[in-house]
Design a protein around this motif. Structure first.
Motif, PDB file in Angstrom:
ATOM      1  N   ARG A  86       9.074  -1.678  -5.195  1.00 57.84           N
ATOM      2  CA  ARG A  86       8.442  -0.366  -5.297  1.00 57.84           C
ATOM      3  C   ARG A  86       9.503   0.727  -5.152  1.00 57.84           C
ATOM      4  O   ARG A  86      10.478   0.589  -4.412  1.00 57.84           O
ATOM      5  CB  ARG A  86       7.327  -0.254  -4.283  1.00 57.84           C
ATOM      6  N   SER A 100      10.843   7.412  -2.376  1.00 59.22           N
ATOM      7  CA  SER A 100      11.511   8.709  -2.530  1.00 59.22           C
ATOM      8  C   SER A 100      12.405   8.976  -1.332  1.00 59.22           C
ATOM      9  O   SER A 100      11.960   8.829  -0.198  1.00 59.22           O
ATOM     10  CB  SER A 100      10.470   9.826  -2.582  1.00 59.22           C
ATOM     11  N   GLN A 141      12.986   0.336  -3.343  1.00 57.97           N
ATOM     12  CA  GLN A 141      13.205   0.071  -1.910  1.00 57.97           C
ATOM     13  C   GLN A 141      14.213  -1.062  -1.670  1.00 57.97           C
ATOM     14  O   GLN A 141      15.071  -0.935  -0.788  1.00 57.97           O
ATOM     15  CB  GLN A 141      11.879  -0.205  -1.184  1.00 57.97           C
ATOM     16  N   GLU A 150      16.570 -10.809  11.269  1.00 54.88           N
ATOM     17  CA  GLU A 150      15.592 -10.530  10.210  1.00 54.88           C
ATOM     18  C   GLU A 150      14.800 -11.809   9.933  1.00 54.88           C
ATOM     19  O   GLU A 150      15.386 -12.851   9.661  1.00 54.88           O
ATOM     20  CB  GLU A 150      16.311 -10.034   8.949  1.00 54.88           C
ATOM     21  N   LEU A 209       9.916   5.822   5.037  1.00 57.73           N
ATOM     22  CA  LEU A 209      11.284   5.297   5.090  1.00 57.73           C
ATOM     23  C   LEU A 209      12.244   6.392   5.572  1.00 57.73           C
ATOM     24  O   LEU A 209      13.131   6.152   6.387  1.00 57.73           O
ATOM     25  CB  LEU A 209      11.667   4.793   3.699  1.00 57.73           C
ATOM     26  N   ASN A 210      12.018   7.594   5.071  1.00 58.65           N
ATOM     27  CA  ASN A 210      12.840   8.734   5.494  1.00 58.65           C
ATOM     28  C   ASN A 210      12.762   8.931   7.015  1.00 58.65           C
ATOM     29  O   ASN A 210      13.768   9.103   7.691  1.00 58.65           O
ATOM     30  CB  ASN A 210      12.358  10.008   4.801  1.00 58.65           C
TER      31      ASN A 210
HETATM   32  C1  LIG Z   1       3.019   1.976  -1.621  1.00 58.41           C
HETATM   33  C2  LIG Z   1       4.022   2.522  -0.681  1.00 58.41           C
HETATM   34  C3  LIG Z   1       4.878   3.518  -1.099  1.00 58.41           C
HETATM   35  C4  LIG Z   1       5.825   4.047  -0.229  1.00 58.41           C
HETATM   36  N1  LIG Z   1       6.636   5.040  -0.668  1.00 58.41           N
HETATM   37  C5  LIG Z   1       7.525   5.582   0.176  1.00 58.41           C
HETATM   38  C6  LIG Z   1       8.377   6.648  -0.257  1.00 58.41           C
HETATM   39  O1  LIG Z   1       8.334   7.085  -1.413  1.00 58.41           O
HETATM   40  N2  LIG Z   1       9.250   7.184   0.633  1.00 58.41           N
HETATM   41  C7  LIG Z   1       9.318   6.742   1.926  1.00 58.41           C
HETATM   42  O2  LIG Z   1      10.100   7.296   2.700  1.00 58.41           O
HETATM   43  N3  LIG Z   1       8.543   5.731   2.358  1.00 58.41           N
HETATM   44  C8  LIG Z   1       7.651   5.145   1.526  1.00 58.41           C
HETATM   45  N4  LIG Z   1       6.857   4.127   1.953  1.00 58.41           N
HETATM   46  C9  LIG Z   1       6.986   3.675   3.356  1.00 58.41           C
HETATM   47  C10 LIG Z   1       8.194   2.760   3.576  1.00 58.41           C
HETATM   48  O3  LIG Z   1       8.132   1.649   2.711  1.00 58.41           O
HETATM   49  C11 LIG Z   1       8.240   2.308   5.026  1.00 58.41           C
HETATM   50  O4  LIG Z   1       8.013   3.395   5.871  1.00 58.41           O
HETATM   51  C12 LIG Z   1       9.594   1.691   5.370  1.00 58.41           C
HETATM   52  O5  LIG Z   1       9.766   0.458   4.705  1.00 58.41           O
HETATM   53  C13 LIG Z   1       9.729   1.462   6.869  1.00 58.41           C
HETATM   54  O6  LIG Z   1      10.980   0.912   7.137  1.00 58.41           O
HETATM   55  P1  LIG Z   1      11.216   0.053   8.463  1.00 58.41           P
HETATM   56  O7  LIG Z   1      12.605  -0.478   8.363  1.00 58.41           O
HETATM   57  O8  LIG Z   1      10.850   0.850   9.646  1.00 58.41           O
HETATM   58  O9  LIG Z   1      10.156  -1.139   8.383  1.00 58.41           O
HETATM   59  P2  LIG Z   1      10.023  -2.275   7.274  1.00 58.41           P
HETATM   60  O10 LIG Z   1      10.484  -1.808   5.955  1.00 58.41           O
HETATM   61  O11 LIG Z   1       8.637  -2.793   7.403  1.00 58.41           O
HETATM   62  O12 LIG Z   1      11.055  -3.385   7.749  1.00 58.41           O
HETATM   63  C14 LIG Z   1      10.783  -4.191   8.874  1.00 58.41           C
HETATM   64  C15 LIG Z   1      11.635  -5.447   8.773  1.00 58.41           C
HETATM   65  O13 LIG Z   1      11.428  -6.218   9.949  1.00 58.41           O
HETATM   66  C16 LIG Z   1      11.274  -7.578   9.593  1.00 58.41           C
HETATM   67  N5  LIG Z   1      10.510  -8.217  10.674  1.00 58.41           N
HETATM   68  C17 LIG Z   1       9.189  -8.132  10.922  1.00 58.41           C
HETATM   69  N6  LIG Z   1       8.866  -8.827  12.037  1.00 58.41           N
HETATM   70  C18 LIG Z   1      10.030  -9.357  12.497  1.00 58.41           C
HETATM   71  C19 LIG Z   1      10.360 -10.175  13.632  1.00 58.41           C
HETATM   72  N7  LIG Z   1       9.419 -10.591  14.498  1.00 58.41           N
HETATM   73  N8  LIG Z   1      11.656 -10.538  13.813  1.00 58.41           N
HETATM   74  C20 LIG Z   1      12.625 -10.149  12.944  1.00 58.41           C
HETATM   75  N9  LIG Z   1      12.352  -9.385  11.836  1.00 58.41           N
HETATM   76  C21 LIG Z   1      11.075  -8.981  11.641  1.00 58.41           C
HETATM   77  C22 LIG Z   1      10.538  -7.520   8.260  1.00 58.41           C
HETATM   78  O14 LIG Z   1      10.709  -8.719   7.533  1.00 58.41           O
HETATM   79  C23 LIG Z   1      11.220  -6.329   7.597  1.00 58.41           C
HETATM   80  O15 LIG Z   1      12.377  -6.707   6.886  1.00 58.41           O
HETATM   81  C24 LIG Z   1       5.907   3.567   1.103  1.00 58.41           C
HETATM   82  C25 LIG Z   1       5.057   2.554   1.532  1.00 58.41           C
HETATM   83  C26 LIG Z   1       4.117   2.035   0.658  1.00 58.41           C
HETATM   84  C27 LIG Z   1       3.198   0.953   1.138  1.00 58.41           C
END
Ligand SMILES: Cc1cc2nc3c(=O)[nH]c(=O)nc-3n(C[C@H](O)[C@H](O)[C@H](O)COP(=O)(O)OP(=O)(O)OC[C@H]3O[C@@H](n4cnc5c(N)ncnc54)[C@H](O)[C@@H]3O)c2cc1C
Length: 486
Positions: free
Chosen positions: A53, A56, A110, A43, A301-302
């Protein structure tokens, strides 16, 4: 650089390295650990995210959490809302017939769900290293060499990019990420207000008649969630300020409602993109690294957590050596169409929030159509992911769908799925899992609340076979769980 926990591995070679400890990466690490896979999560941030934030969690994710014994740990940290009014924020009651144990939407910060998933992964034996950004990769027939930003090199058999929408892993692979750039941007945050609730409610109701991309609604004791268009707030590189919110509120509503004491403020766009491929050799993509879309409906996120549950057992099977040849390819075959459908529903919802007269007319029409239970249910199934049916070939409607948490003699089905193994649910009491018993459990239970004689469940809770014929079952056991052990 901080080592969060020790792992069973003592050398520097891992079975799987995961880039990114967001919700997708943490969930995937936990799923892999269920199968004793040596996992390292890298990470780039030294500390967990502080942007509080509220996200859901929808029905299918709640079910998955129950399937892994996590739901009771998560529930006290969230707030439940009825499972309704998701689609384009059109207020309709939930359709009949949903399982009341999961028929809600859980709003949860989150960072809290991320922490809970990370703790779960670590408790299962995953190793998480913070302050480590993946910066390079090369792969060969045996594995992947991962290079960190400080030049350190690590080796694993597989690498999974769960590193978010700007995924370094995806870029290093050269995988295309076509789609639409952001058309509109919004400001979203939580803060207190300086006007009485009744006065606020009257103004908000009036403004929402003409502005769909605006809300100001309670989000806890004394705190309001605010959404306003970002157009006009020019410096995109800087995080938004409370003054930006005040300015935008005055532009939209004619008043800034005396907002003050912000809890968090953010800015986001509505870009929509889908990775061309989810796998290149020994490197895979999951979560936002593979798909991004506007947050309308709260699905990102889901979707990522569900990618992780689909991929985890398949990758583990590959590492454990029993995966049928094509198993890993079913990850993209199953999950990419699901993401495509989510992108589409967010496109549709975005249009329905437009103030253009045509879009408003379509919205009115949909409001009317949603009075039909079937339409209401179909839209709810889309957002909550309970309507997914993977294309596993011809067969009964149940094939490829998730099995709900039905009653079985030991209580509830999901209580039997905590360990991520397959399960034969057998009402005939004649069937057997034979040489697959090291990977698949067998529950002979004539009283199981099923209207078919038997089902074979994959570790992700989807139905891989329906029937009562042992030979047919054996073929499907081979198809999903490889060669029998004896
Ligand atoms: C305003 C807003 C509201 C939202 N509301 C919802 C909701 O209600 N319900 C829902 O399901 N989703 C919601 N989302 C979407 C949700 O936040 C994302 O889809 C979710 O965080 C994606 O998860 P992820 O683990 O795939 O990616 P991320 O959460 O982006 O996590 C990626 C991780 O990788 C790390 N990283 C990046 N590059 C590197 C690298 N080169 N090497 C090592 N680590 C790295 C980052 O630091 C991060 O910790 C919302 C988004 C926004 C903007």
């Amino acid at each position: 650089m901080q080592l969060s926990t020790t792992s069973p591995s003592t050398d520097r070679t891992y079975d799987v390295i995961i880039a990114g400890c967001g919700p997708t990466g943490a969930m995937l690490a936990a799923e892999l650990r269920l199968h004793d896979v040596r996992v390292l999560v890298l990470e780039k941030e030294t500390e967990p995210t502080s942007a509080v934030r509220i996200v859901s969690l929808h029905i299918r994710s709640l079910e998955l959490m129950a399937m892994r014994g996590l739901l009771d740990r998560i529930l006290p940290h969230g707030r439940r809302r009825p499972a309704s009014a998701f689609f384009a924020a059109i207020p309709k009651p939930a359709p009949e017939g949903l399982d009341p144990r999961y028929a809600y939407l859980l709003g949860i910060p989150q960072p809290v769900i991320e922490r809970l998933l990370e703790e779960h992964a670590i408790a299962l034996g995953a190793q998480v290293r913070r302050g480590c950004a993946v910066a390079g990769l090369t792969q060969d027939d045996e594995g992947v060499t991962v290079e960190l930003a400080d030049g350190e090199q690590l080796r694993s058999r597989y690498l999974v990019g769960c590193d978010g929408g700007r995924s370094t892993v995806r870029k290093l692979l050269g995988v295309g990420f076509p789609g639409e750039p952001a058309r509109t941007e919004s400001l979203m945050g939580e803060m207190e207000v300086g006007v009485p609730p009744e006065e606020l409610a009257v103004t908000v109701a009036k403004v929402r008649k003409t502005h769909q991309r605006f809300w100001l609604r309670p989000a806890g004791v004394g705190v309001y969630s605010v959404l306003v268009p970002a157009a006009g707030v020019s410096d995109r590189a800087e995080p938004p300020t409370l003054d930006d919110f005040k300015h935008q509120l005055r532009a939209v509503a004619g008043t800034d409602f005396g907002v003050h004491s912000p809890r968090w403020l953010s800015r986001f766009g509505d870009a929509t993109r889908l990775a061309d491929r989810y796998r290149v050799g020994r490197v895979l993509l999951a979560g936002d690294a593979a798909h991004i879309h506007p947050p309308i409906g709260g699905q990102g996120l889901n979707l990522g957590v569900q990618d992780a549950v689909n991929l985890g057992w398949k990758l583990a099977a590959r590492i454990r050596g029993w995966a049928p040849e094509a198993l890993l390819d079913t990850y993209q075959a199953e999950r990419r169409p699901v993401a495509e459908a989510v992108l589409d529903n967010t496109r549709a919802q975005t249009e329905l929030l437009s103030t253009e007269p045509g879009a408003q007319a379509v919205r009115r029409l949909l409001v009317e159509l949603m009075d039909f239970d079937e339409v209401n249910l179909r839209l709810l199934e889309k957002i909550t992911a309970i309507g997914i049916r993977y294309d596993l070939g011809a067969g009964p409607d149940l094939l490829g769908r998730r099995l709900p948490d039905i009653a079985v003699k030991q209580g509830n089905l999901y209580g039997l799925l905590h360990h991520g193994r397959g399960l034969l649910l057998d009402r005939t009491e004649r069937l057997t899992v034979g040489g697959w018993s090291d990977r698949v459990d067998h529950l002979a239970d004539p009283s199981a609340a099923l209207d078919v004689p038997g089902v074979l469940l994959r570790p992700d809770g989807h139905v891989a076979w329906v029937g009562d014929d042992q030979r047919d079952l054996d073929e499907h056991l081979s198809r999903w769980f490889g060669e029998p052990a004896h």
